[in-house]
Design a protein around this motif. Structure first.
Motif, PDB file in Angstrom:
ATOM      1  N   ALA A  38       9.093 -43.601  23.303  1.00 23.48           N
ATOM      2  CA  ALA A  38       9.127 -44.524  22.138  1.00 23.48           C
ATOM      3  C   ALA A  38       8.839 -43.820  20.806  1.00 23.48           C
ATOM      4  O   ALA A  38       9.628 -43.974  19.824  1.00 23.48           O
ATOM      5  CB  ALA A  38       8.427 -45.649  22.336  1.00 23.48           C
ATOM      6  N   ILE A  39       7.920 -43.030  20.832  1.00 25.19           N
ATOM      7  CA  ILE A  39       7.258 -42.134  19.716  1.00 25.19           C
ATOM      8  C   ILE A  39       8.599 -41.476  19.299  1.00 25.19           C
ATOM      9  O   ILE A  39       8.789 -41.242  18.027  1.00 25.19           O
ATOM     10  CB  ILE A  39       6.072 -41.357  19.952  1.00 25.19           C
ATOM     11  CG1 ILE A  39       4.835 -42.313  20.107  1.00 25.19           C
ATOM     12  CG2 ILE A  39       6.088 -40.466  18.927  1.00 25.19           C
ATOM     13  CD1 ILE A  39       3.402 -41.725  20.603  1.00 25.19           C
ATOM     14  N   ALA A  40       8.994 -40.628  20.220  1.00 19.14           N
ATOM     15  CA  ALA A  40      10.287 -39.445  19.975  1.00 19.14           C
ATOM     16  C   ALA A  40      11.466 -40.228  19.228  1.00 19.14           C
ATOM     17  O   ALA A  40      12.215 -39.813  18.331  1.00 19.14           O
ATOM     18  CB  ALA A  40      10.634 -38.948  21.338  1.00 19.14           C
ATOM     19  N   LYS A  44       8.661 -47.731  15.874  1.00 15.04           N
ATOM     20  CA  LYS A  44       7.273 -48.091  15.692  1.00 15.04           C
ATOM     21  C   LYS A  44       6.681 -49.172  16.720  1.00 15.04           C
ATOM     22  O   LYS A  44       5.809 -49.244  17.387  1.00 15.04           O
ATOM     23  CB  LYS A  44       6.644 -48.143  14.391  1.00 15.04           C
ATOM     24  CG  LYS A  44       5.281 -48.501  14.283  1.00 15.04           C
ATOM     25  CD  LYS A  44       4.780 -48.120  12.767  1.00 15.04           C
ATOM     26  CE  LYS A  44       3.369 -48.212  12.758  1.00 15.04           C
ATOM     27  NZ  LYS A  44       2.787 -47.931  11.577  1.00 15.04           N
ATOM     28  N   ASP A  45       7.561 -50.459  16.725  1.00 14.46           N
ATOM     29  CA  ASP A  45       7.334 -51.516  17.225  1.00 14.46           C
ATOM     30  C   ASP A  45       7.211 -51.178  18.865  1.00 14.46           C
ATOM     31  O   ASP A  45       6.372 -51.471  19.730  1.00 14.46           O
ATOM     32  CB  ASP A  45       8.091 -52.575  16.883  1.00 14.46           C
ATOM     33  CG  ASP A  45       8.270 -52.986  15.484  1.00 14.46           C
ATOM     34  OD1 ASP A  45       7.069 -52.951  15.039  1.00 14.46           O
ATOM     35  OD2 ASP A  45       9.150 -53.720  14.757  1.00 14.46           O
ATOM     36  N   ALA A  46       8.364 -50.504  19.221  1.00 13.23           N
ATOM     37  CA  ALA A  46       8.440 -50.066  20.797  1.00 13.23           C
ATOM     38  C   ALA A  46       7.335 -49.231  21.152  1.00 13.23           C
ATOM     39  O   ALA A  46       6.604 -49.283  22.529  1.00 13.23           O
ATOM     40  CB  ALA A  46       9.864 -49.362  21.019  1.00 13.23           C
ATOM     41  N   ALA A  50       4.580 -50.137  24.117  1.00 17.36           N
ATOM     42  CA  ALA A  50       4.268 -49.320  24.999  1.00 17.36           C
ATOM     43  C   ALA A  50       2.945 -48.769  25.149  1.00 17.36           C
ATOM     44  O   ALA A  50       2.056 -48.765  26.128  1.00 17.36           O
ATOM     45  CB  ALA A  50       5.169 -48.006  24.979  1.00 17.36           C
ATOM     46  N   LEU A  51       2.256 -48.602  23.920  1.00 18.63           N
ATOM     47  CA  LEU A  51       0.790 -48.311  23.849  1.00 18.63           C
ATOM     48  C   LEU A  51      -0.089 -49.375  24.439  1.00 18.63           C
ATOM     49  O   LEU A  51      -1.078 -48.998  25.148  1.00 18.63           O
ATOM     50  CB  LEU A  51       0.396 -47.760  22.579  1.00 18.63           C
ATOM     51  CG  LEU A  51      -1.003 -47.103  22.362  1.00 18.63           C
ATOM     52  CD1 LEU A  51      -1.094 -45.906  23.238  1.00 18.63           C
ATOM     53  CD2 LEU A  51      -1.204 -46.853  21.229  1.00 18.63           C
ATOM     54  N   SER A  81      -3.033 -42.227  16.985  1.00 19.86           N
ATOM     55  CA  SER A  81      -2.681 -41.543  15.731  1.00 19.86           C
ATOM     56  C   SER A  81      -1.389 -41.532  15.626  1.00 19.86           C
ATOM     57  O   SER A  81      -0.654 -41.479  14.428  1.00 19.86           O
ATOM     58  CB  SER A  81      -3.654 -40.588  15.657  1.00 19.86           C
ATOM     59  OG  SER A  81      -3.445 -39.427  16.460  1.00 19.86           O
ATOM     60  N   ARG A  82      -0.668 -41.227  16.692  1.00 22.71           N
ATOM     61  CA  ARG A  82       0.721 -40.572  16.653  1.00 22.71           C
ATOM     62  C   ARG A  82       1.688 -42.139  16.468  1.00 22.71           C
ATOM     63  O   ARG A  82       2.805 -41.882  15.605  1.00 22.71           O
ATOM     64  CB  ARG A  82       1.266 -39.973  17.692  1.00 22.71           C
ATOM     65  CG  ARG A  82       0.663 -38.531  17.605  1.00 22.71           C
ATOM     66  CD  ARG A  82       1.088 -37.732  19.003  1.00 22.71           C
ATOM     67  NE  ARG A  82       2.599 -37.834  19.310  1.00 22.71           N
ATOM     68  CZ  ARG A  82       2.944 -37.519  20.600  1.00 22.71           C
ATOM     69  NH1 ARG A  82       2.137 -37.365  21.619  1.00 22.71           N
ATOM     70  NH2 ARG A  82       4.338 -37.497  20.668  1.00 22.71           N
ATOM     71  N   VAL A  83       1.255 -42.959  16.823  1.00 22.18           N
ATOM     72  CA  VAL A  83       1.917 -44.443  16.576  1.00 22.18           C
ATOM     73  C   VAL A  83       1.876 -44.951  15.116  1.00 22.18           C
ATOM     74  O   VAL A  83       2.776 -45.176  14.629  1.00 22.18           O
ATOM     75  CB  VAL A  83       1.758 -45.372  17.752  1.00 22.18           C
ATOM     76  CG1 VAL A  83       2.181 -46.667  17.232  1.00 22.18           C
ATOM     77  CG2 VAL A  83       2.009 -45.019  19.262  1.00 22.18           C
ATOM     78  N   LYS A  84       0.434 -44.591  14.886  1.00 20.94           N
ATOM     79  CA  LYS A  84       0.131 -45.115  13.575  1.00 20.94           C
ATOM     80  C   LYS A  84       1.007 -44.333  12.539  1.00 20.94           C
ATOM     81  O   LYS A  84       1.432 -44.695  11.253  1.00 20.94           O
ATOM     82  CB  LYS A  84      -1.153 -45.047  12.935  1.00 20.94           C
ATOM     83  CG  LYS A  84      -2.238 -46.106  13.560  1.00 20.94           C
ATOM     84  CD  LYS A  84      -3.476 -46.026  13.250  1.00 20.94           C
ATOM     85  CE  LYS A  84      -4.218 -47.065  13.687  1.00 20.94           C
ATOM     86  NZ  LYS A  84      -5.664 -47.150  13.550  1.00 20.94           N
ATOM     87  N   ALA A  85       1.305 -43.040  12.690  1.00 23.08           N
ATOM     88  CA  ALA A  85       1.899 -42.270  11.702  1.00 23.08           C
ATOM     89  C   ALA A  85       3.478 -42.337  11.894  1.00 23.08           C
ATOM     90  O   ALA A  85       3.993 -41.879  10.724  1.00 23.08           O
ATOM     91  CB  ALA A  85       1.520 -40.573  12.311  1.00 23.08           C
TER      92      ALA A  85
END
Length: 87
Positions: A38-40, A44-46, A50-51, A81-85
């Motif tokens: 999802a990050i890749a 952001k919502d997905a 997932a997180l 932190s990666r999801v927030k970014a």
């Protein structure tokens, strides 16, 4: 090879625990992979969803003794932190 009844039982228990822990580790890795994908993808919502789904699985891994608590804390911190970014 186990000779005494006690050591035979411990060997059986060890095999059972290994199978259970292996399945649990695999399940947790699947949840982590979904977050990574999802990050890749940049969604952001997905990624946040997932997180949220992965967090209880990771914590359950800690309580069941599959992962160390600091390891899970580190993974959660880095993923969050990666999801927030993503923004």
């Amino acid at each position: 090879m186990a000779n005494t009844p006690q050591s035979k039982k411990r060997a059986r228990q060890s095999e059972t625990r290994f199978a259970i822990n292996k399945a649990r580790r695999s399940r947790i890795r699947t949840f982590l992979r979904k977050v990574e994908e999802a990050i890749a993808s940049g969604d952001k919502d997905a990624a946040a969803a997932a997180l949220r789904a992965a967090q209880p699985e990771l914590m359950r891994g800690v309580t069941k003794g599959v992962f160390h608590k600091n390891t899970v804390a580190r993974k959660m911190s880095r993923l969050t932190s990666r999801v927030k970014a993503l923004g």
